[in-house]
Design a protein around this motif. Structure first.
Motif, PDB file in Angstrom:
ATOM      1  N   LEU A 221     -33.313  17.219  14.884  1.00 34.83           N
ATOM      2  CA  LEU A 221     -32.828  17.315  13.500  1.00 34.83           C
ATOM      3  C   LEU A 221     -31.309  17.189  13.507  1.00 34.83           C
ATOM      4  CD1 LEU A 221     -33.276  17.981  10.461  1.00 34.83           C
ATOM      5  CD2 LEU A 221     -33.233  20.409  11.101  1.00 34.83           C
TER       6      LEU A 221
ATOM      7  N   GLY B 207     -20.206  27.957   5.820  1.00 33.87           N
ATOM      8  CA  GLY B 207     -21.660  27.981   5.709  1.00 33.87           C
ATOM      9  C   GLY B 207     -22.427  26.953   6.519  1.00 33.87           C
TER      10      GLY B 207
ATOM     11  N   THR C 103     -25.318  28.124   8.815  1.00 37.86           N
ATOM     12  CA  THR C 103     -26.341  28.777   7.998  1.00 37.86           C
ATOM     13  C   THR C 103     -27.186  27.733   7.265  1.00 37.86           C
ATOM     14  OG1 THR C 103     -24.816  30.634   7.756  1.00 37.86           O
ATOM     15  CG2 THR C 103     -26.703  30.604   6.276  1.00 37.86           C
ATOM     16  N   VAL C 104     -26.524  26.723   6.732  1.00 38.88           N
ATOM     17  CA  VAL C 104     -27.256  25.637   6.064  1.00 38.88           C
ATOM     18  C   VAL C 104     -28.143  24.901   7.065  1.00 38.88           C
ATOM     19  CG1 VAL C 104     -26.985  23.396   4.898  1.00 38.88           C
ATOM     20  CG2 VAL C 104     -25.529  25.331   4.243  1.00 38.88           C
TER      21      VAL C 104
ATOM     22  N   ALA D 124     -31.116  27.048   8.158  1.00 39.91           N
ATOM     23  CA  ALA D 124     -32.056  27.190   7.034  1.00 39.91           C
ATOM     24  C   ALA D 124     -32.927  25.940   6.916  1.00 39.91           C
ATOM     25  CB  ALA D 124     -31.292  27.440   5.730  1.00 39.91           C
ATOM     26  N   ILE D 125     -32.311  24.775   7.033  1.00 40.39           N
ATOM     27  CA  ILE D 125     -33.082  23.526   6.930  1.00 40.39           C
ATOM     28  C   ILE D 125     -34.021  23.388   8.129  1.00 40.39           C
ATOM     29  CG2 ILE D 125     -32.890  20.993   6.883  1.00 40.39           C
ATOM     30  CD1 ILE D 125     -30.277  21.364   5.235  1.00 40.39           C
TER      31      ILE D 125
ATOM     32  N   LEU E 120     -35.450  25.832   9.647  1.00 43.49           N
ATOM     33  CA  LEU E 120     -36.576  26.733   9.389  1.00 43.49           C
ATOM     34  C   LEU E 120     -37.601  26.071   8.480  1.00 43.49           C
ATOM     35  CD1 LEU E 120     -34.801  30.173   8.884  1.00 43.49           C
ATOM     36  CD2 LEU E 120     -36.544  29.661  10.614  1.00 43.49           C
ATOM     37  N   SER E 121     -37.112  25.337   7.488  1.00 46.18           N
ATOM     38  CA  SER E 121     -38.031  24.607   6.605  1.00 46.18           C
ATOM     39  C   SER E 121     -38.842  23.589   7.399  1.00 46.18           C
ATOM     40  CB  SER E 121     -37.222  23.906   5.502  1.00 46.18           C
ATOM     41  OG  SER E 121     -38.054  23.074   4.716  1.00 46.18           O
ATOM     42  N   LEU E 122     -38.155  22.805   8.222  1.00 42.12           N
ATOM     43  CA  LEU E 122     -38.838  21.790   9.032  1.00 42.12           C
ATOM     44  C   LEU E 122     -39.815  22.446  10.012  1.00 42.12           C
ATOM     45  CD1 LEU E 122     -39.226  18.891  10.084  1.00 42.12           C
ATOM     46  CD2 LEU E 122     -37.132  19.160  11.426  1.00 42.12           C
TER      47      LEU E 122
ATOM     48  N   GLU F 290     -41.387  25.299   9.794  1.00 41.56           N
ATOM     49  CA  GLU F 290     -42.582  25.821   9.124  1.00 41.56           C
ATOM     50  C   GLU F 290     -43.520  24.679   8.719  1.00 41.56           C
ATOM     51  OE1 GLU F 290     -41.833  28.597   5.954  1.00 41.56           O
ATOM     52  OE2 GLU F 290     -43.950  29.125   5.801  1.00 41.56           O
TER      53      GLU F 290
ATOM     54  N   PHE G  73     -30.077  36.273  11.569  1.00 43.08           N
ATOM     55  CA  PHE G  73     -30.832  35.129  11.037  1.00 43.08           C
ATOM     56  C   PHE G  73     -32.308  35.230  11.421  1.00 43.08           C
ATOM     57  CE2 PHE G  73     -29.138  30.952   9.261  1.00 43.08           C
ATOM     58  CZ  PHE G  73     -30.266  30.750   8.490  1.00 43.08           C
TER      59      PHE G  73
ATOM     60  N   LEU H 272     -33.891  37.523   9.026  1.00 41.66           N
ATOM     61  CA  LEU H 272     -34.111  36.844   7.756  1.00 41.66           C
ATOM     62  C   LEU H 272     -35.315  35.908   7.848  1.00 41.66           C
ATOM     63  CD1 LEU H 272     -33.012  36.175   4.865  1.00 41.66           C
ATOM     64  CD2 LEU H 272     -31.842  34.246   5.922  1.00 41.66           C
TER      65      LEU H 272
ATOM     66  N   SER I  95     -38.637  35.596   5.432  1.00 41.92           N
ATOM     67  CA  SER I  95     -38.465  34.576   4.391  1.00 41.92           C
ATOM     68  C   SER I  95     -39.679  33.702   4.154  1.00 41.92           C
ATOM     69  CB  SER I  95     -37.305  33.658   4.758  1.00 41.92           C
ATOM     70  OG  SER I  95     -37.658  32.858   5.875  1.00 41.92           O
ATOM     71  N   SER I  96     -40.593  33.688   5.086  1.00 46.00           N
ATOM     72  CA  SER I  96     -41.551  32.583   5.053  1.00 46.00           C
ATOM     73  C   SER I  96     -42.991  33.058   5.116  1.00 46.00           C
ATOM     74  CB  SER I  96     -41.285  31.658   6.229  1.00 46.00           C
ATOM     75  OG  SER I  96     -41.489  32.365   7.429  1.00 46.00           O
TER      76      SER I  96
END
Lengths: 223, 223
Positions: free
Chosen positions: A32, A98, A101-102, A105-106, A108-110, A112, A142, A145, A149-150
């Protein structure tokens, strides 16, 4: 089916080494990278070359334009990249508000969406530029979190944030890279947007010193 | 100079109300919206109309295409939006992996670059769709991360995450919206990409029930 890991691949030496470690651990790796408005877009070309050299077949490059609001010499072309050497106890202007952190976060989306159980980060906190979002306590927060978060977090299967270089010196990172056949010559660390590394930004200085100290001066580009 | 706040503005009823609360608290508001690959892109048009109606002059719409990897019926056009009613104790397919974490991370970047001291979120955890990233413990963990992640955090001046609706029922949110002259008719909550609200997705159902229960049936769109 093999276990999967997301690897944040900037195109630099550290993230390439982190990726090689994930592969050695037996993960199917999904890389990524981010087009975030950085002036050194050349690192994305490097990330593609590194992914190819390491045999990583799945690679996402996602746009998230943090230069819309700047606040860093890496994303605001009107600011200058510091070139007078790394200062102790000072967060330099190349800090991007940030950014990590950004990126995490992205990731983590990928992770999941893909069912990946780990996220590999090239972060290190020994020979680095003093960024607050490279410290172990930041990663612990993190992880906490992520667990909350998920959907997978609630099921107790949150992806684990793994920073295999976080306690290594830069010389030790070079040694790991060499041992794992990381194509160091294909990586790109320079903060400037030039065709060749500038040799004087913090990132070039830290990299070159480590390559020389580790016994590989031929890999260093010093002007 | 007035104190500044970032307001995450989706274009829906909750975020518009959260924005109106930030304005009433005396903040100069900077709105932030996301083109994240959602099928209901119409909400971005609504976010522009809401920002204009509330008198918010600075509004960023940033691309971060989470539909590259899908994993949600909101970002994957091959999946169907559920329309049979809200299920208790079940995370629905409209859950987008990592979405709020990505949005808040980007808001932290903007807040730090702009010197904003607060980030207003329309999150609520009473009458909602059961998303894990809408719970108070999630926000507490994110505040902890924010305090560690940034240059301003280290200086003890991290932006505060404020979720003024988190403990309100949806009827109470409607009452706040009415009291603050939020242009409810300009907001868009429907998950479908149609020209008019579908009336049967979870978001339409929750909104319409609240409008009717609060005594404003003329604002509900039920088919």
């Amino acid at each position: 089916m093999n276990k999967k890991a997301i690897v944040l691949l900037s195109g630099g030496l550290d993230s390439a080494t982190s990726g090689a470690i994930a592969l050695k651990e037996g993960y199917d790796v999904i890389a990524l990278s981010f087009r975030y408005g950085q002036r050194h877009l050349k690192e994305l070309e490097a990330s593609r070359n590194v992914a190819e050299a390491l045999g990583i077949k799945e690679h996402y490059i996602i746009d998230v334009n943090l230069s819309l609001w700047g606040g860093s010499s890496l994303t605001d072309a009107t600011m200058n990249i510091p070139k007078d050497g790394v200062k102790a106890d000072e967060i330099p202007s190349t800090y991007v508000p940030g950014r990590n952190t950004v990126f995490i976060a992205i990731a983590l989306s990928l992770a999941e969406a893909k069912g990946a159980e780990a996220i590999y980060l090239g972060i290190n906190a020994v020979d680095y530029s003093g960024y607050p979002d490279c410290r172990p306590e930041y990663l612990t927060a993190f992880q906490n979190l992520a667990n909350l978060s998920s959907k997978v977090g609630i099921e107790g299967k949150s992806p684990q944030l793994i920073a295999p270089l976080v306690t290594l010196s830069k010389v030790e990172i070079v040694q790991r890279a060499i041992a794992l056949n990381v194509p160091i010559e294909k990586t790109w660390s320079c903060y400037q947007g030039g065709e060749t590394p500038c040799g004087v930004c913090d990132s070039c200085r830290i990299r070159n010193k480590a390559l020389i100290d580790a016994g590989y001066p031929e890999l260093a580009v010093v002007k």
